[in-house]
Design a protein around this motif. Structure first.
Motif, short mmCIF file in Angstrom:
data_model
loop_
_atom_site.label_atom_id
_atom_site.label_comp_id
_atom_site.label_asym_id
_atom_site.label_seq_id
_atom_site.Cartn_x
_atom_site.Cartn_y
_atom_site.Cartn_z
N ARG A 1 0.75 -1.22 0.08
CA ARG A 1 0.15 -0.14 -0.09
C ARG A 1 0.91 1.24 0.20
O ARG A 1 1.90 1.43 0.78
N SER A 2 0.51 2.32 -0.83
CA SER A 2 1.24 3.53 -0.76
C SER A 2 0.37 4.71 -0.18
O SER A 2 -0.79 4.59 -0.50
N GLY A 3 1.04 5.72 0.32
CA GLY A 3 0.37 7.05 0.85
C GLY A 3 1.38 8.03 0.54
O GLY A 3 2.62 7.81 -0.05
N VAL A 4 0.81 9.08 0.76
CA VAL A 4 1.59 10.34 0.36
C VAL A 4 1.63 11.23 1.57
O VAL A 4 0.67 11.61 2.27
N THR A 5 2.85 11.79 1.62
CA THR A 5 3.16 12.66 2.99
C THR A 5 3.80 13.86 2.54
O THR A 5 4.70 13.94 1.66
N VAL A 6 3.44 15.03 3.14
CA VAL A 6 3.82 16.38 3.13
C VAL A 6 5.13 16.35 3.86
O VAL A 6 4.96 16.33 5.18
N LEU A 7 6.30 16.34 3.23
CA LEU A 7 7.58 16.53 4.14
C LEU A 7 7.77 18.01 4.76
O LEU A 7 7.68 19.12 4.11
N ASP A 8 8.21 17.89 6.10
CA ASP A 8 8.86 19.10 6.59
C ASP A 8 10.21 19.39 6.52
O ASP A 8 10.72 18.66 5.55
N ARG A 9 11.06 20.01 6.93
CA ARG A 9 12.33 20.49 6.68
C ARG A 9 13.38 19.11 7.00
O ARG A 9 13.94 18.79 6.04
N GLU A 10 12.93 18.49 8.12
CA GLU A 10 13.76 17.57 8.42
C GLU A 10 13.39 16.27 7.62
O GLU A 10 14.48 15.48 7.21
N GLY A 11 12.19 16.00 7.12
CA GLY A 11 11.81 14.89 6.25
C GLY A 11 12.40 15.35 4.77
O GLY A 11 12.84 14.35 4.13
N ARG A 12 12.52 16.57 4.42
CA ARG A 12 13.09 16.61 3.02
C ARG A 12 14.61 16.44 3.10
O ARG A 12 15.08 15.93 2.11
N VAL A 13 15.01 16.65 4.17
CA VAL A 13 16.62 16.17 4.36
C VAL A 13 16.92 14.81 4.12
O VAL A 13 17.70 14.66 3.72
#
Length: 575
Positions: free
Chosen positions: A528-540
């Motif tokens: 299963r796949s989902g979509v998450t909006v990344l914060d600054r740490e998530g982007r790094v």
């Protein structure tokens, strides 16, 4: 009044490919979608394509789901063209937001809803022209359509083309009108000649009889009188005798006038004794005068009535002529005369067609010259704009790892005049020196085509006002400095439009205003796949994974930080 910038605000995806249930929260600027191979990034582009009328493939439906459903929230201008089209389709906006949904069953049945109203999928396709441009290997490219290429070049040409195009349009429309009138008159010449002959015959027939208004009623009355002349004269004579008596009689018989006189004399003798009787005496006197007048008129009438067989025959013959006209041209003589009036006007019109044809031919020839001159001016303006455009796009491609590619816009004769001139406009690509310049869909691979489209959209930015651009595999086959340039150009395009990009390059992802991560989770049986909006740490962490293959690599994290800072400086935003 604040202008509303249209954008895709949110997309919910259910049962599509590996995506079980996911929501894309999108920003108005540069949105990037990343994820591991097989996580379902491409399904994001597929979902947007379906939402705007793309081909439904039942094989894309998630196994066991039975149906794939895409629902999008689109911010639109309530006073704009999209809102008008939604209203025409019977849909409604919800506080400036348009809800579009599309579902595809595992059996291949497809349904679409627009603003709460079920609509044909073709309605979504029409709406998409004003909302989104999807650039992906499996999608029909908006700018691959010849008409869109011509329209985009015209917008790129700007004010220089406005005057010539207006002059051409006016000449073109009048040229078509005059041509249609001329063709109608010339192709129906035989039919018009036949109509004129029929009208001419009828008018001659009516003119020969020369009827007068009301003549039929007069003749009917005269025929009736002549046919019963003896009876009429006898009745008048008898009535005259009853009222005044027979002047030739030896013995005077009683008559109405005499009896009235006797009655009046009887009352006159006593009228002074009673006013009532006096009034009656006066009335009898009046009656006597009236009867005497009628009697006199009866005598004159009896003398005037005379049987005239010749006149009767003439009247009957005249009535027969008039009846023949009413059988052909109207139920009454008045209708016959009205037919003659209308027919004379129509005949004059038909007989004047020859002159009208000559006038139209002269005007058509003059308009043809004007049209040719206006079309030639349009061609010249487009050719100059095409040269500027070709140079600009070719320069963009050099920075997008296609240094040897050459784009040219061919402005060629269409062979006939159309609503926008006599030109065919086609964007062509020569991918390397010595290669012939071919139409885009023939001269570029999937990855090259996406980069060409990016270069075109960057050059067209502001001239081709589509609010949302979607790019898939725009960075296929590139890396390093070229990847950074792609990121820069996508960020530049995002200044005037919403941009959604699926990428595997961290150099591109670093320029995004919003970073969406497509993740997959394996429960042992189904992915299963989902979509998450990344914060600054998530982007790094995600950029580190994309750079080094490891989310927590020290070197990868350092490089990711460096990329984000570089992109932020270029965009003029905080890192």
């Amino acid at each position: 009044m604040t202008l509303v910038r249209p954008m895709v605000d949110e997309v919910r995806i259910q049962g599509l490919g590996v995506i079980d249930d996911a929501v894309l929260d999108l920003s108005p600027g540069f949105n990037v979608v990343t994820g591991e191979t097989g996580a379902g990034k491409t399904m994001v582009v597929t979902s947007l394509g379906l939402l705007f009328g793309g081909r439904a493939d039942p094989q894309r439906v998630r196994p066991g789901a039975g149906r794939a459903t895409i629902e999008g929230r689109i911010v639109v201008d309530p006073a704009g063209r999209v809102a008008d089209r939604v209203e025409e389709a019977g849909g409604e906006l919800d506080d400036g937001v348009l809800i579009i949904s599309r579902s595809v069953s595992a059996e291949g049945r497809s349904r679409a809803h627009l603003g709460g109203r079920s609509v044909p999928v073709s309605t979504l396709i029409t709406l998409a022209d004003d909302l989104v441009a999807v650039h992906g290997q499996s999608d029909q490219q908006r700018l691959l359509q010849a008409g869109r290429q011509r329209a985009a070049l015209d917008r790129y040409a700007g004010a220089e083309l406005t005057g010539p195009l207006r002059a051409y349009t006016a000449a073109y429309q009048r040229h078509r009108q005059v041509g249609a009138q001329l063709e109608e008159l010339t192709t129906r010449a035989r039919e018009r000649a036949g109509e004129a002959e029929v009208l001419r015959f009828g008018l001659e027939e009516i003119e020969k009889v020369d009827p007068r208004p009301g003549e039929d009623a007069e003749l009917a009355a005269e025929e009736e009188r002549l046919a019963h002349a003896d009876a009429l004269r006898g009745a008048a004579t008898a009535a005259h005798e009853a009222l005044l008596g027979d002047p030739d009689a030896v013995i005077e018989a009683a008559n109405v006038v005499g009896l009235l006189g006797q009655a009046r004399h009887a009352l006159e003798a006593v009228r002074d004794h009673d006013p009532a009787l006096a009034g009656m005496a006066d009335r009898l006197a009046e009656a006597g005068y009236l009867v005497a007048d009628v009697g006199t008129e009866l005598a004159a009438y009896g003398e005037s009535v005379d049987a005239d067989p010749a006149r009767l025959a003439a009247v009957q013959e005249r009535r027969a002529e008039l009846t023949a006209l009413t059988r052909k041209y109207g139920q009454t003589l008045d209708e016959v005369l009205e037919w003659a009036r209308r027919s004379a006007a129509r005949l004059a019109e038909l007989e004047g067609d020859d002159q009208r044809i000559e006038e139209l031919r002269a005007e058509h020839a003059e308009l043809s010259e004007r049209l040719a001159a206006a079309a030639a001016e349009l061609t010249a303006v487009r050719t100059r704009a095409a040269e500027r455009f070709s140079r600009a796009v070719t320069e963009e491609l050099t920075a997008l790892a296609m240094p040897h590619a050459r784009v040219e816009v061919a402005v060629t004769p269409a062979g006939e005049y159309g609503p926008y001139g006599a030109d065919e406009v086609e964007v062509r690509l020569a991918p390397h020196p010595g290669a012939p310049a071919l139409p885009l869909h023939k001269g570029a691979s999937g990855g090259e085509l996406s980069r060409v489209m990016l270069a075109i959209e960057v050059v067209f930015a502001g001239a081709d006002p589509v609010p949302t651009f979607v790019f898939d595999e725009v960075d296929a086959g590139v890396g390093g400095k070229a990847a950074v340039e792609i990121g820069r150009r996508l960020a530049r395009l995002a200044r005037s439009a919403q941009v959604i990009v699926v990428t595997h390059l961290p150099q591109v992802a670093a320029f995004a205003d919003q970073h969406l991560l497509v993740e997959k989770a394996d429960d042992g049986s189904v992915t299963r796949s989902g979509v998450t909006v990344l914060d600054r740490e998530g982007r790094v962490r995600e950029l580190s994974r994309m750079l080094a293959g490891l989310e927590d690599s020290e070197l990868g994290r350092a490089h990711a930080e460096e990329l984000l800072q570089m992109a932020a400086r270029e965009r003029g935003t905080a890192p």
